[in-house]
Design a protein around this motif. Structure first.
Motif, PDB file in Angstrom:
ATOM      1  N   GLY A  55       0.929  -1.140  -0.110  1.00  0.00           N
ATOM      2  CA  GLY A  55      -0.131  -0.059  -0.062  1.00  0.00           C
ATOM      3  C   GLY A  55       0.856   1.336  -0.057  1.00  0.00           C
ATOM      4  O   GLY A  55       2.175   1.006   0.099  1.00  0.00           O
ATOM      5  N   VAL A  56       0.158   2.378  -0.033  1.00  0.00           N
ATOM      6  CA  VAL A  56       0.898   3.732  -0.235  1.00  0.00           C
ATOM      7  C   VAL A  56       0.684   4.685   1.025  1.00  0.00           C
ATOM      8  O   VAL A  56       1.546   5.574   1.188  1.00  0.00           O
ATOM      9  N   LYS A  57      -0.438   4.609   1.650  1.00  0.00           N
ATOM     10  CA  LYS A  57      -0.628   5.439   2.574  1.00  0.00           C
ATOM     11  C   LYS A  57      -1.867   4.997   3.635  1.00  0.00           C
ATOM     12  O   LYS A  57      -2.707   4.316   2.897  1.00  0.00           O
ATOM     13  N   PRO A  58      -1.548   5.130   4.897  1.00  0.00           N
ATOM     14  CA  PRO A  58      -2.537   4.615   5.693  1.00  0.00           C
ATOM     15  C   PRO A  58      -4.192   4.920   5.495  1.00  0.00           C
ATOM     16  O   PRO A  58      -5.131   4.085   5.724  1.00  0.00           O
ATOM     17  N   ASN A  59      -4.363   6.316   4.907  1.00  0.00           N
ATOM     18  CA  ASN A  59      -5.764   6.590   4.849  1.00  0.00           C
ATOM     19  C   ASN A  59      -6.248   6.193   3.289  1.00  0.00           C
ATOM     20  O   ASN A  59      -7.377   6.646   3.014  1.00  0.00           O
ATOM     21  N   ILE A  60      -5.668   5.486   2.612  1.00  0.00           N
ATOM     22  CA  ILE A  60      -5.857   4.702   1.500  1.00  0.00           C
ATOM     23  C   ILE A  60      -6.209   3.422   1.341  1.00  0.00           C
ATOM     24  O   ILE A  60      -5.257   2.748   1.947  1.00  0.00           O
ATOM     25  N   ILE A  61      -7.362   2.689   1.312  1.00  0.00           N
ATOM     26  CA  ILE A  61      -7.328   1.202   1.455  1.00  0.00           C
ATOM     27  C   ILE A  61      -6.303   0.822   0.202  1.00  0.00           C
ATOM     28  O   ILE A  61      -6.512   1.157  -1.020  1.00  0.00           O
ATOM     29  N   PRO A  62      -5.421  -0.265   0.611  1.00  0.00           N
ATOM     30  CA  PRO A  62      -4.503  -0.508  -0.718  1.00  0.00           C
ATOM     31  C   PRO A  62      -5.244  -1.159  -1.595  1.00  0.00           C
ATOM     32  O   PRO A  62      -5.866  -2.177  -1.576  1.00  0.00           O
ATOM     33  N   GLU A  63      -5.143  -0.785  -2.926  1.00  0.00           N
ATOM     34  CA  GLU A  63      -5.599  -1.331  -4.011  1.00  0.00           C
ATOM     35  C   GLU A  63      -4.693  -2.425  -4.819  1.00  0.00           C
ATOM     36  O   GLU A  63      -5.056  -3.129  -5.636  1.00  0.00           O
ATOM     37  N   LEU A  64      -3.592  -2.357  -4.213  1.00  0.00           N
ATOM     38  CA  LEU A  64      -2.576  -3.241  -4.891  1.00  0.00           C
ATOM     39  C   LEU A  64      -1.699  -3.683  -3.723  1.00  0.00           C
ATOM     40  O   LEU A  64      -1.121  -2.980  -2.954  1.00  0.00           O
ATOM     41  N   SER A  65      -1.394  -4.942  -3.791  1.00  0.00           N
ATOM     42  CA  SER A  65      -0.124  -5.490  -2.741  1.00  0.00           C
ATOM     43  C   SER A  65       0.654  -6.582  -3.441  1.00  0.00           C
ATOM     44  O   SER A  65       0.088  -7.078  -4.614  1.00  0.00           O
ATOM     45  N   VAL A  66       1.874  -6.693  -3.425  1.00  0.00           N
ATOM     46  CA  VAL A  66       2.792  -7.557  -4.192  1.00  0.00           C
ATOM     47  C   VAL A  66       3.434  -8.558  -3.095  1.00  0.00           C
ATOM     48  O   VAL A  66       3.924  -7.877  -2.120  1.00  0.00           O
ATOM     49  N   MET A  67       3.556  -9.704  -3.314  1.00  0.00           N
ATOM     50  CA  MET A  67       4.502 -10.556  -2.396  1.00  0.00           C
ATOM     51  C   MET A  67       5.338 -11.474  -3.353  1.00  0.00           C
ATOM     52  O   MET A  67       5.048 -11.584  -4.349  1.00  0.00           O
ATOM     53  N   ASN A  68       6.434 -11.642  -2.788  1.00  0.00           N
ATOM     54  CA  ASN A  68       7.529 -12.497  -3.242  1.00  0.00           C
ATOM     55  C   ASN A  68       7.695 -13.630  -2.612  1.00  0.00           C
ATOM     56  O   ASN A  68       8.134 -13.390  -1.294  1.00  0.00           O
ATOM     57  N   TYR A  69       7.558 -14.786  -3.151  1.00  0.00           N
ATOM     58  CA  TYR A  69       7.792 -16.008  -2.138  1.00  0.00           C
ATOM     59  C   TYR A  69       8.865 -17.058  -2.754  1.00  0.00           C
ATOM     60  O   TYR A  69       8.872 -17.188  -4.092  1.00  0.00           O
ATOM     61  N   TYR A  70       9.409 -17.456  -2.176  1.00  0.00           N
ATOM     62  CA  TYR A  70      10.395 -18.730  -2.832  1.00  0.00           C
ATOM     63  C   TYR A  70      10.112 -20.070  -1.777  1.00  0.00           C
ATOM     64  O   TYR A  70       9.606 -20.074  -0.706  1.00  0.00           O
ATOM     65  N   MET A  71       9.794 -21.049  -2.785  1.00  0.00           N
ATOM     66  CA  MET A  71       9.590 -22.363  -2.131  1.00  0.00           C
ATOM     67  C   MET A  71      10.920 -23.337  -2.558  1.00  0.00           C
ATOM     68  O   MET A  71      11.255 -23.245  -3.415  1.00  0.00           O
ATOM     69  N   ARG A  72      11.173 -24.116  -1.413  1.00  0.00           N
ATOM     70  CA  ARG A  72      12.417 -25.043  -1.605  1.00  0.00           C
ATOM     71  C   ARG A  72      12.372 -26.361  -1.122  1.00  0.00           C
ATOM     72  O   ARG A  72      11.869 -26.634   0.007  1.00  0.00           O
ATOM     73  N   ALA A  73      12.900 -27.204  -1.722  1.00  0.00           N
ATOM     74  CA  ALA A  73      12.696 -28.861  -1.495  1.00  0.00           C
ATOM     75  C   ALA A  73      13.969 -29.457  -1.880  1.00  0.00           C
ATOM     76  O   ALA A  73      14.537 -28.919  -2.787  1.00  0.00           O
ATOM     77  N   PRO A  74      14.375 -30.665  -1.327  1.00  0.00           N
ATOM     78  CA  PRO A  74      15.500 -31.378  -1.951  1.00  0.00           C
ATOM     79  C   PRO A  74      15.408 -31.617  -3.277  1.00  0.00           C
ATOM     80  O   PRO A  74      16.691 -31.859  -3.764  1.00  0.00           O
ATOM     81  N   THR A  75      14.349 -31.873  -3.711  1.00  0.00           N
ATOM     82  CA  THR A  75      14.087 -32.564  -5.128  1.00  0.00           C
ATOM     83  C   THR A  75      13.109 -31.563  -5.982  1.00  0.00           C
ATOM     84  O   THR A  75      12.292 -31.185  -5.532  1.00  0.00           O
ATOM     85  N   ARG A  76      13.370 -31.537  -7.330  1.00  0.00           N
ATOM     86  CA  ARG A  76      12.694 -30.720  -8.081  1.00  0.00           C
ATOM     87  C   ARG A  76      10.778 -31.400  -8.143  1.00  0.00           C
ATOM     88  O   ARG A  76      10.109 -30.657  -8.048  1.00  0.00           O
ATOM     89  N   GLU A  77      10.845 -32.687  -7.810  1.00  0.00           N
ATOM     90  CA  GLU A  77       9.530 -33.392  -7.871  1.00  0.00           C
ATOM     91  C   GLU A  77       8.873 -32.803  -6.343  1.00  0.00           C
ATOM     92  O   GLU A  77       7.707 -32.467  -6.637  1.00  0.00           O
ATOM     93  N   GLU A  78       9.833 -32.853  -5.563  1.00  0.00           N
ATOM     94  CA  GLU A  78       8.984 -32.021  -4.014  1.00  0.00           C
ATOM     95  C   GLU A  78       8.598 -30.563  -4.199  1.00  0.00           C
ATOM     96  O   GLU A  78       7.569 -30.248  -3.867  1.00  0.00           O
ATOM     97  N   VAL A  79       9.372 -29.963  -4.715  1.00  0.00           N
ATOM     98  CA  VAL A  79       9.006 -28.568  -5.161  1.00  0.00           C
ATOM     99  C   VAL A  79       7.453 -28.452  -5.889  1.00  0.00           C
ATOM    100  O   VAL A  79       6.803 -27.697  -5.723  1.00  0.00           O
TER     101      VAL A  79
END
Ligand SMILES: [Zn+2]
Ligand SMILES: [Zn+2]
Length: 390
Positions: A227-251
């Motif tokens: 978001g950009v400012k507390p008095n504006i309901i955020p119209e957009l949010s972005v998350m960046n996530y990594y997932m990791r496991a011992p093998t490609r199959e588990e990922v």
């Protein structure tokens, strides 16, 4: 023969130690993000060209990649890898300035040894691989065919511990964008659709999921836009996530579970969601047994010892390389008092005289391992056989 060649390689690395350390320091002093390593690219390629290598800058059209080759015979083609990208805000907290230095130092040593002894045939390729921290420089290089003519590849990485076969997990990466609707947060909140709420719920969904997963799995992320400012309901949010496991199959098994976490959060808040997995996934690291055993013997001759360590060290695009050619990626110790990398403490340690010294010692072990492979081509065949069996 190889004993004499190893002696020549060691002496060469020692002879140029100050100049090599300067390169490491210069890269440390100018941290550059993935695919923006312009200064490091110039520094490393100029250095290698001055030392008599045939240099190809911006290799295969990748601006900050390079190769520096030496040798008349095409086979075996042994590749020593440099990395040189830094992390945002905390600089060389992964010590890639030292990986670059180790790569060019090993290159110098190997070249001197090959020159001193006309008998063993082969080619040496020092390869500059940009953007290890997430953007997958080596994945791009593999796609462009950079490893088609390479027989084996090796690199070393600084760490709080010396580890011969560090565990590197396969991974997958998400960029998730929630779209809501802006409104005055006090006057008309009922008119808004809160994209930050969706991100918070997704974060919590994943935190709950985590307790049902194996301890070898890692999932972690950030809210990069909330978001950009507390008095504006955020119209957009972005998350960046990594997932990791011992093998490609588990990922692959994890992927739909995470997608459910994101989609459920969107549904609960009335947002829409875009899920982007465009960043290249990394493969788990397969350590070549034949090469590891050679490296271990050589390292021990230099009094470099390794500990048993099975906790994951993260992920690396060298993992992808290890699925294409026989490869090793040992960790070498810097900073007795540091407990982790990607910390400000590790950044500081990566620019100390002791770290530079350990880097050059480790480069000697890489050079000696390469010499074994040049002198006894059957070892290259054995490495390939072990690779194929895997
Ligand atoms: Zn790192
Ligand atoms: Zn790293």
């Amino acid at each position: 023969m190889e004993a004499e060649m190893k002696r020549v390689a060691i002496l060469e690395i020692e002879k140029y130690s100050q100049e090599l350390n300067k390169v490491g320091e210069e890269i440390w002093n100018n941290p550059e993000l993935g695919y923006e390593e312009y200064k490091a690219h110039v520094l490393l390629t100029d250095f290698l060209e001055r030392k008599g290598f045939t240099v190809e800058r911006s290799y295969l059209g990748i601006k900050t990649a390079f190769t520096a080759t030496f040798g008349h015979e095409a086979k075996p083609n042994i590749c020593v890898i440099c990395e040189y990208d830094a992390l945002p805000e905390i600089g060389h907290a992964c010590g890639h300035n030292l990986i670059a230095e180790a790569g060019i130092a090993a290159g110098l040593g190997i070249k001197a040894a090959l020159e001193a002894n006309g008998a063993p045939k082969g080619r040496l390729t020092v390869m500059g691989t940009p953007a290890e921290e997430g953007l997958g420089g080596k994945v791009k290089l593999i796609e462009e065919g950079a490893f088609n003519d390479i027989d084996v590849a090796m690199m070393v990485h600084p760490c709080p511990h010396s580890i011969l076969e560090p565990v590197f997990l396969a991974n997958g990466k998400f960029k998730v964008t929630f779209h809501g609707k802006a409104a005055h947060a006090a006057a008309f909140p009922w008119e808004g659709i809160n994209a930050l709420d969706a991100a918070v719920l997704a974060y919590n969904n994943i935190s709950v999921l985590r307790q049902q997963l194996k301890p070898t799995i890692r999932i972690h992320g950030i809210i990069s836009n909330g978001g950009v400012k507390p008095n504006i309901i955020p119209e957009l949010s972005v998350m960046n996530y990594y997932m990791r496991a011992p093998t490609r199959e588990e990922v692959s098994e994890l992927k739909p579970k995470l997608i459910s976490c994101f989609e459920a959060a969107a549904k609960a808040t009335g947002c829409t969601v875009d899920i982007d997995m465009n960043e290249p996934p990394y493969e788990d690291m397969v350590h070549n047994k034949v090469m590891t055993s050679l490296y271990k013997t050589n390292a021990e001759q230099l009094d470099l010892t390794h500990i048993e360590y099975t906790t994951p060290c993260g992920s690396t695009d060298m993992g992808n390389v290890s699925h294409v050619v026989p490869a090793i990626h040992p960790m070498f110790q810097i900073g007795h008092d540091t407990r982790a990398y990607h910390t400000r403490e590790f950044t500081a340690v990566a620019n100390t005289p002791a770290a530079y010294q350990n880097t050059l010692n480790t480069a000697k072990a890489m050079a000696m391992t390469s010499i074994d492979l040049y002198v006894t081509p059957d070892l290259v065949q054995q490495a390939k056989q072990a690779f194929n069996e895997k």
